[in-house]
Design an enzyme around this catalytic site. Structure first.
Site, PDB file in Angstrom:
ATOM      1  N   ASP A 103      11.741 -10.582  11.726  1.00 42.19           N
ATOM      2  CA  ASP A 103      12.416  -9.947  10.593  1.00 42.19           C
ATOM      3  C   ASP A 103      13.513  -8.999  11.050  1.00 42.19           C
ATOM      4  O   ASP A 103      13.660  -8.697  12.234  1.00 42.19           O
ATOM      5  CB  ASP A 103      11.403  -9.204   9.715  1.00 42.19           C
ATOM      6  CG  ASP A 103      10.325  -8.492  10.528  1.00 42.19           C
ATOM      7  OD1 ASP A 103      10.635  -8.033  11.642  1.00 42.19           O
ATOM      8  OD2 ASP A 103       9.180  -8.400  10.058  1.00 42.19           O
ATOM      9  N   ASP A 139      -1.978  -3.113   4.910  1.00 38.07           N
ATOM     10  CA  ASP A 139      -2.277  -3.924   3.724  1.00 38.07           C
ATOM     11  C   ASP A 139      -2.353  -5.406   4.054  1.00 38.07           C
ATOM     12  O   ASP A 139      -2.379  -6.252   3.165  1.00 38.07           O
ATOM     13  CB  ASP A 139      -1.236  -3.678   2.626  1.00 38.07           C
ATOM     14  CG  ASP A 139       0.184  -4.019   3.064  1.00 38.07           C
ATOM     15  OD1 ASP A 139       0.366  -4.499   4.207  1.00 38.07           O
ATOM     16  OD2 ASP A 139       1.118  -3.802   2.269  1.00 38.07           O
ATOM     17  N   HIS A 174      -0.191  -7.368   5.604  1.00 34.87           N
ATOM     18  CA  HIS A 174       1.015  -8.208   5.586  1.00 34.87           C
ATOM     19  C   HIS A 174       1.436  -8.569   7.002  1.00 34.87           C
ATOM     20  O   HIS A 174       1.295  -7.772   7.927  1.00 34.87           O
ATOM     21  CB  HIS A 174       2.165  -7.529   4.825  1.00 34.87           C
ATOM     22  CG  HIS A 174       2.817  -6.397   5.551  1.00 34.87           C
ATOM     23  ND1 HIS A 174       2.547  -5.083   5.269  1.00 34.87           N
ATOM     24  CD2 HIS A 174       3.758  -6.381   6.533  1.00 34.87           C
ATOM     25  CE1 HIS A 174       3.286  -4.299   6.041  1.00 34.87           C
ATOM     26  NE2 HIS A 174       4.030  -5.066   6.836  1.00 34.87           N
ATOM     27  N   GLU A 191       4.654  -9.202   2.238  1.00 33.93           N
ATOM     28  CA  GLU A 191       3.762  -8.194   1.704  1.00 33.93           C
ATOM     29  C   GLU A 191       2.844  -8.780   0.634  1.00 33.93           C
ATOM     30  O   GLU A 191       2.991  -9.948   0.254  1.00 33.93           O
ATOM     31  CB  GLU A 191       4.604  -7.028   1.186  1.00 33.93           C
ATOM     32  CG  GLU A 191       5.381  -6.378   2.331  1.00 33.93           C
ATOM     33  CD  GLU A 191       6.168  -5.167   1.935  1.00 33.93           C
ATOM     34  OE1 GLU A 191       6.879  -5.230   0.917  1.00 33.93           O
ATOM     35  OE2 GLU A 191       6.076  -4.165   2.649  1.00 33.93           O
TER      36      GLU A 191
END
Length: 290
Positions: free
Chosen positions: A72, A141, A143, A148
């Site tokens: 990313d 979380d 991801h 996400e």
């Protein structure tokens, strides 16, 4: 899915760096057949990169025939900004190893046409025949990359709006100023990661414990995108003891017992990289009772 548990983040990094080294060596890459690896940013892989640099420096590993694709990049952040993922990768890994600069692939968050940039990236991955091994870290979380909670498990490289929780978490890299954190990023999709022939995930720290439990003990769920690796035919999670705090005791004992059997009854020298028997066993049969 394999789960390997080590005592702390340092031994996790040691294990993964050695694993990557052995995978590259066994692959025997050439200029015509490079080893293609997907790489993450963030705090999780820093220790792994440090050890890979050491392996390259001491001459036991070369990246001359390795091609990399990063997961990313922020949108709108100058490439030379200290918090861009381009800067991160060069500072932590690329400038310290013998990889040819043209073998490094990082998404361009300043492209005039962001969608076209994402499509170009996917096409370039395919031009190499796909990714051999995708290394990933995760957020608290669950991801992976910037996929996400709620991301499609079939998603491809795309523009992604960052969740407020992620923006808050990343503010520490921008002097604690939330307003300076980019709100958009380019990211490979869950489907892009899952297309790799192998996926290796780093999970360390108590703050990742719930995510690990969701990944290991519950079903595949797009609210915990790392859980998609349950369906991958060749996936490996390497975690530390702190990350197991939310796992059931029997789950931890089960995975640790597998390594115990490998050590005591089969012998690590007889195991291949994927845990398969690769040599003559030193196993001694236990006599059956009457």
């Amino acid at each position: 899915m394999r789960l390997v548990i080590r005592s702390d983040a340092g031994t996790v990094a040691d294990y993964i760096a050695e694993y990557i080294k052995q995978r590259i060596i066994q692959f025997e890459p050439t200029p015509e057949k490079p080893f293609v690896i997907g790489l993450p940013t963030g705090s999780s892989p820093v220790g792994v990169y440090k050890r890979l640099v050491q392996l390259c420096t001491d001459g036991s590993l070369s990246f001359k025939n390795v091609v990399t694709f990063n997961m990313d990049e922020y949108v709108g952040l100058p490439r030379d900004h200290p918090e861009s993922y381009h800067s991160f990768m060069w500072n932590h890994l690329f400038k310290h190893i013998d990889i040819p600069p043209e073998n490094v692939n990082i998404l361009n968050g300043n492209a005039d046409d962001l969608q076209a940039e994402c499509e170009r990236y996917e096409a370039k991955i395919q031009s190499y025949g796909g990714i051999e091994l995708f290394l990933g870290g995760i957020g608290p979380d669950g991801h992976i990359a910037f996929n996400e909670p709620g991301s499609s498990l079939q998603s491809r490289t795309r523009v992604k709006t960052l969740a407020y929780e992620t923006i808050i978490a990343n503010a520490r890299f921008f002097g604690g100023d939330v307003s300076k954190v980019p709100k958009l990023a380019l990211t490979v999709g869950v489907g892009t990661v899952m297309d790799a022939r192998e996926v290796v995930v780093i999970i360390t720290g108590a703050n990742k414990a719930i995510a690990l439990a969701k990944c290991i003990e519950e079903g595949v769920n797009h609210m915990w995108t790392v859980s998609a690796i349950q369906t991958h035919p060749r996936s490996l999670v390497v975690c530390d003891d702190d990350a197991t705090l939310e796992l059931h005791v029997k789950t931890v004992r089960y995975f640790k017992s597998i390594e115990q059997v490998q050590d005591e009854m089969i012998g690590r020298e007889n195991l291949g990289l994927y845990g398969q028997v690769a040599g003559p066993l030193r196993y001694t049969a236990i006599p059956s009772g009457n």
